[in-house]
Design an enzyme around this catalytic site. Structure first.
Site, PDB file in Angstrom:
ATOM      1  N   LEU A  17       0.812  -1.209   0.000  1.00 22.12           N
ATOM      2  CA  LEU A  17       0.000   0.000   0.000  1.00 22.12           C
ATOM      3  C   LEU A  17       0.852   1.268   0.000  1.00 22.12           C
ATOM      4  O   LEU A  17       0.557   2.226  -0.714  1.00 22.12           O
ATOM      5  CB  LEU A  17      -0.938   0.006   1.206  1.00 22.12           C
ATOM      6  CG  LEU A  17      -2.212  -0.828   1.075  1.00 22.12           C
ATOM      7  CD1 LEU A  17      -2.852  -1.031   2.444  1.00 22.12           C
ATOM      8  CD2 LEU A  17      -3.201  -0.166   0.126  1.00 22.12           C
ATOM      9  N   ASP A  36      11.655   2.986   3.943  1.00 22.82           N
ATOM     10  CA  ASP A  36      11.569   1.553   4.254  1.00 22.82           C
ATOM     11  C   ASP A  36      12.737   1.220   5.172  1.00 22.82           C
ATOM     12  O   ASP A  36      13.724   1.954   5.232  1.00 22.82           O
ATOM     13  CB  ASP A  36      11.636   0.713   2.968  1.00 22.82           C
ATOM     14  CG  ASP A  36      11.159  -0.720   3.183  1.00 22.82           C
ATOM     15  OD1 ASP A  36       9.944  -0.966   3.027  1.00 22.82           O
ATOM     16  OD2 ASP A  36      11.976  -1.583   3.552  1.00 22.82           O
ATOM     17  N   TYR A 155      -2.533  -4.521  17.357  1.00 21.11           N
ATOM     18  CA  TYR A 155      -2.805  -3.831  16.097  1.00 21.11           C
ATOM     19  C   TYR A 155      -4.120  -3.048  16.146  1.00 21.11           C
ATOM     20  O   TYR A 155      -4.181  -1.886  15.740  1.00 21.11           O
ATOM     21  CB  TYR A 155      -2.838  -4.869  14.975  1.00 21.11           C
ATOM     22  CG  TYR A 155      -3.052  -4.318  13.590  1.00 21.11           C
ATOM     23  CD1 TYR A 155      -2.043  -3.625  12.931  1.00 21.11           C
ATOM     24  CD2 TYR A 155      -4.259  -4.527  12.924  1.00 21.11           C
ATOM     25  CE1 TYR A 155      -2.228  -3.133  11.645  1.00 21.11           C
ATOM     26  CE2 TYR A 155      -4.455  -4.041  11.638  1.00 21.11           C
ATOM     27  CZ  TYR A 155      -3.438  -3.355  10.997  1.00 21.11           C
ATOM     28  OH  TYR A 155      -3.646  -2.874   9.733  1.00 21.11           O
ATOM     29  N   LYS A 159      -4.378   1.007  15.820  1.00 26.09           N
ATOM     30  CA  LYS A 159      -5.132   1.627  14.725  1.00 26.09           C
ATOM     31  C   LYS A 159      -6.313   2.452  15.252  1.00 26.09           C
ATOM     32  O   LYS A 159      -6.638   3.505  14.686  1.00 26.09           O
ATOM     33  CB  LYS A 159      -5.613   0.560  13.747  1.00 26.09           C
ATOM     34  CG  LYS A 159      -4.492  -0.057  12.921  1.00 26.09           C
ATOM     35  CD  LYS A 159      -3.752   0.981  12.093  1.00 26.09           C
ATOM     36  CE  LYS A 159      -2.823   0.363  11.076  1.00 26.09           C
ATOM     37  NZ  LYS A 159      -2.076   1.376  10.291  1.00 26.09           N
ATOM     38  N   THR A 189      -2.453  -7.233   0.456  1.00 25.44           N
ATOM     39  CA  THR A 189      -1.088  -6.953   0.886  1.00 25.44           C
ATOM     40  C   THR A 189      -0.615  -8.120   1.750  1.00 25.44           C
ATOM     41  O   THR A 189      -1.365  -9.061   2.022  1.00 25.44           O
ATOM     42  CB  THR A 189      -1.016  -5.665   1.728  1.00 25.44           C
ATOM     43  OG1 THR A 189      -1.688  -5.886   2.981  1.00 25.44           O
ATOM     44  CG2 THR A 189      -1.665  -4.496   1.002  1.00 25.44           C
TER      45      THR A 189
END
Length: 303
Positions: A17, A36, A155, A159, A189
Site C-alpha cells: 500500500l 523503508d 494492532y 489503529k 497486501t
C-alpha cells in the site's frame, strides 16, 4: 489532481500500500520521500517512480523513534526544499491471542504504528507550521481499529488510537491550515493475504485474474492501487475543507466511517445504583448493543 510543487513523505512505502500511495502522489506531480527499513527495497521503490518521470528520494529507517521522524523531514527538505504532505503508513504485525501475546509483541506494534505515527506527524507539523502554507496529514488506519479483530489486541488498539489522534489533530491544526485525516484501506497486501476469507481473492489477483464484483463491492477489497486515489485526493487543494475524517476505501467502494456517538440514553434522578441499572438496561439499552468484529456478507463467511 495536480500536486506539482508539493513534497510528500510516505512511511513504509517500499512495497504494498505504501508504494501505491507514493507512486500515485508522484503521478500527480508531487516529489516523494520513500521510506523503508531495507535500503534495497527503498531504492527499488524510488526507481519505480523515477522510471515514470516522477521525483523520489529514499530515507531508510525504522519508524517509531523521534530520530527517524526527524530524518524523514530533514530528508524531504534537503532533497526538495519543503514538506507539504505526510502519509503515515509504516506498520508491522505480531498477531497472537491476548493471553499469548508477550510484552514485546505488544510494544513493537504500538511503537511502529501508534508512536511512529505520532513522532512523524509531530516532526512534520513543526516544519509545516514554520513554512506557514498549510499541509496535509494522512494517517493509515484499519478496519481492525474500527471494529476489532481476533488475535490483534496490539494492532487493533494502535489503529483505533491513530484515528483518535487524527480527530484531535484536526482541531489543533485547523488554524494553521493543516488537515488531518485517516484512510482505512482494505487491499491485497502481506497483512491481508493470510485472512482466510480473503485468501481466494488474493490468490486470484496473484494469478492475474479479475476480481468478482462481490469482492470489489461487498467486501470493498482490491489492489493497493485501488486505495491510492483517496490519498492523492486528500493531499490536494480540493480537500482543504476535509479534516478529522476516517475514510474507508477498497476495490470499488469508498465510504465514510462514523465517529463514536451515544446511541441510547436514560436518566435517573440522584444517579444510577446497580438495581436502577438492572431495571433500566433491558428496557432502554439491550436492543442497542453493538456488535464486534467485521460484519461480513454471508457469501464471505461461508468460504
Amino acid at each position: 489532481m495536480d500536486l506539482s510543487n508539493k513534497v510528500a513523505i510516505v512511511t513504509g512505502s517500499g512495497r504494498g500500500l505504501g508504494l501505491a500511495y507514493a507512486q500515485q502522489l508522484a503521478r500527480c506531480g508531487a516529489s516523494v520521500v520513500v521510506n523503508d527499513v531495507n535500503a534495497e527495497t527503498a531504492e527499488t521503490a524510488v526507481a519505480s517512480i523515477t522510471a515514470e518521470g516522477g521525483k523520489a528520494h529514499a530515507v531508510v529507517g525504522a519508524v517509531g523513534s523521534t530520530e527517524t521522524a526527524q530524518a524523514l523531514v530533514d530528508g524531504a527538505v534537503e532533497a526538495f526544499g519543503r514538506l507539504d504532505i505526510l502519509v503515515t503508513n509504516a506498520g508491522v504485525l505480531r498477531d497472537k491471542v491476548m493471553w499469548k501475546m508477550s510484552d514485546e509483541d505488544f510494544d513493537q506494534v504500538l511503537n511502529v504504528h501508534m508512536r511512529g505515527t505520532f513522532t512523524c506527524v509531530r516532526a512534520a507539523v513543526i516544519r509545516m507550521r514554520e513554512q506557514g502554507a498549510g499541509g496535509r496529514i494522512i494517517c493509515i488506519g484499519s478496519p481492525a481499529g474500527q471494529r476489532g479483530n481476533f488475535g490483534q489486541t496490539n494492532y487493533s488498539g494502535a489503529k483505533a488510537g491513530i484515528v483518535g489522534m487524527v480527530r484531535t489533530w484536526a482541531m489543533e491544526l485547523q488554524r494553521a491550515g493543516i488537515t488531518a485525516n485517516a484512510v482505512v484501506p482494505v487491499a491485497a497486501t502481506a497483512m491481508t493475504e493470510t485472512v482466510p476469507f480473503l485468501k481466494p481473492y488474493v490468490e486470484a489477483m496473484h494469478n492475474g485474474e479479475e476480481l468478482p464484483a462481490f469482492a470489489r463491492r461487498e467486501l470493498g477489497f482490491g489492489s493497493p492501487q485501488d486505495a491510492a486515489g483517496i490519498v492523492a485526493y486528500l493531499a490536494g487543494d480540493e480537500a482543504a475543507e476535509i479534516t478529522g475524517q476516517a475514510v474507508a476505501v477498497g476495490g470499488d467502494r469508498l465510504a465514510l466511517w462514523s465517529h463514536p456517538d451515544m446511541t441510547a440514553t436514560a436518566y435517573h434522578d440522584g444517579g444510577w445504583d446497580p438495581d436502577a441499572i438492572a431495571g433500566e438496561w433491558p428496557v432502554t439499552f439491550a436492543e442497542h448493543l453493538e456488535s464486534v468484529g467485521e460484519k461480513l456478507p454471508e457469501k464471505a463467511t461461508a468460504q
